[in-house]
Design an enzyme around this catalytic site. Structure first.
Site, PDB file in Angstrom:
ATOM      1  CB  SER A   1      -0.901  -0.004   1.243  1.00  0.00           C
ATOM      2  OG  SER A   1      -1.567   1.240   1.392  1.00  0.00           O
TER       3      SER A   1
ATOM      4  CE1 TYR B   1      -6.884   4.959  -2.682  1.00  0.00           C
ATOM      5  CE2 TYR B   1      -5.015   4.587  -1.225  1.00  0.00           C
ATOM      6  CZ  TYR B   1      -6.312   4.317  -1.604  1.00  0.00           C
ATOM      7  OH  TYR B   1      -7.045   3.381  -0.904  1.00  0.00           O
TER       8      TYR B   1
ATOM      9  CE  LYS C   1      -7.263  -3.722  -4.311  1.00  0.00           C
ATOM     10  NZ  LYS C   1      -8.430  -3.167  -3.602  1.00  0.00           N
TER      11      LYS C   1
ATOM     12  CG  HIS D   1     -11.735   0.419  -1.327  1.00  0.00           C
ATOM     13  ND1 HIS D   1     -11.006   1.138  -2.252  1.00  0.00           N
ATOM     14  CD2 HIS D   1     -11.124   0.621  -0.146  1.00  0.00           C
ATOM     15  CE1 HIS D   1     -10.012   1.765  -1.635  1.00  0.00           C
ATOM     16  NE2 HIS D   1     -10.059   1.467  -0.358  1.00  0.00           N
TER      17      HIS D   1
END
Length: 372
Positions: A116, A144, A244, A268
């Protein structure tokens, strides 16, 4: 200095559900709410699990199975099995072993790992811990896209320099979901744990809202990524890019047109929008829309080896698991994570054998028992 002793796995741990039960006694209430909670009434969390349970399998008998295996390929790389650890933030919330322990466990079991961008350990340190292991699975980086595009470019460059093999761009969270359970507990990160790989990112400029304007639509969403940002990301790296959070077949078709290299069918973990389709239901439609152009992976509610088999029967090339390995981490550190992966792989092998599949290539719609 000697390494600390490995933490013992509770003797009554025989499934991923057992790890969830143990983790619930080890984590404090706010952290448990953050990990387990979802959006609103958490209907999607339950739907994810129920959808896999409702699919039934057709066993076969007297098949030739000796010499079978679970190997598969993704992006030209051989994987020992089609299980990948999904990106989950702040592993050190669960255990001091954190992301390093998870990476070592994944490598020991040949599982892929997606780190992540909100990891609590530097991406370089994670890559260094397992980079020389010839038997490890693929190491990917989740992103992100930040409002600070220069920072995002630098983050991608760091991932490339550290040996990450693909980028997994999360596209289903332009805003956070309304996570009631988490908010009721007042969860906040404790001192000493943060998204260390995002240090130095410049915050977006705040807009002075006029009366009647929305903090979401008139401020935050001005910085939300679009398809143009997917094209931009492709322009700054040679790494494969997976999107994703794709559930709609039209988005799957657009992803193919825009040059995405793979998709992850994901909601998610039920943490953004409640009442969206279970991933087991969305998966076949996304697979059909891609027409085999790019690989499709699925996550959401995977808890058994039979779920892995069902996912591949519906057209996925691999699965991702998230919460289960964090449960194992909280219960028994790195050793727990390795055991969790092994349990899932063992169950997958059993399911393959009992449905007459000697290899992953043998798995198809025929293993599913249609009841309609």
């Amino acid at each position: 200095m000697s390494s600390p002793p490995l933490q013992a796995i509770p003797s009554d741990t025989a499934s991923l559900a057992d790890y969830e039960r143990h983790a619930g006694t080890r984590l404090d209430v706010p952290t448990w709410a953050w990990l387990q909670g979802g959006a609103a009434d958490e209907l999607t969390i339950r739907a994810n699990r129920d959808a896999w349970d409702r699919l039934t399998l057709h066993p076969r008998v007297l098949r030739r199975l000796a010499g079978g295996h679970t190997r598969t390929t993704l992006f030209g790389r051989t994987l020992a099995h089609p299980v990948i650890l999904a990106p989950v933030a702040y592993h050190r919330l669960a255990h001091a072993d954190g992301e390093i322990g998870v990476a070592l466990a994944a490598a020991a079991q040949g599982a892929g790992l997606v780190l992540s961008s909100q990891a609590s350990t530097r991406l370089e340190d994670v890559a260094q811990a397992i980079g020389s292991d010839p038997d490890r699975g693929p190491l990917w980086m989740q992103l992100y896209i930040q409002p600070d595009r220069a920072f995002t470019r630098d983050l991608v460059a760091r991932a490339v320099a550290s040996g990450y093999e693909a980028l997994v761009l999360t596209v289903d969270a332009p805003t956070s979901g309304a996570r009631d359970r988490e908010r009721r507990t007042g969860f906040s990160l404790p001192d000493g744990i943060s998204a260390v790989n995002l240090r130095g990112v410049r915050p977006s400029l705040k807009v002075s809202l006029r009366p009647g304007q929305s903090a979401l639509f008139d401020d935050l969403l001005h910085h939300a990524p679009t398809w143009d940002d997917v094209a931009w990301l492709r322009s700054i790296t040679h790494l494969p890019i997976l999107l994703k959070g794709v559930l709609h077949p039209d988005d799957a078709r657009l992803a193919c047109e825009q040059g995405a290299h793979g998709l992850v069918v994901s909601n998610h973990g039920g943490r953004t929008l409640d009442t969206v389709p279970a991933t087991a239901h969305a998966l076949p439609r996304v697979v059909e829309a891609t027409q085999g152009q790019i690989p499709v992976i699925v996550d959401g509610g995977i808890r058994r080896g039979t779920d892995v088999l069902k996912a591949l029967a519906l057209g996925a090339q691999a699965v991702m698991v998230g919460r289960p390995y964090v449960h194992a981490l909280a219960t028994a550190g790195a050793r727990g994570v390795a055991h969790c992966i092994r349990l899932l792989r063992d169950e997958f092998e059993i399911a393959m054998a009992l449905t007459g599949c000697a290899t992953v290539a043998d798995i198809g719609p025929q293993v599913l028992c249609r009841t309609d």
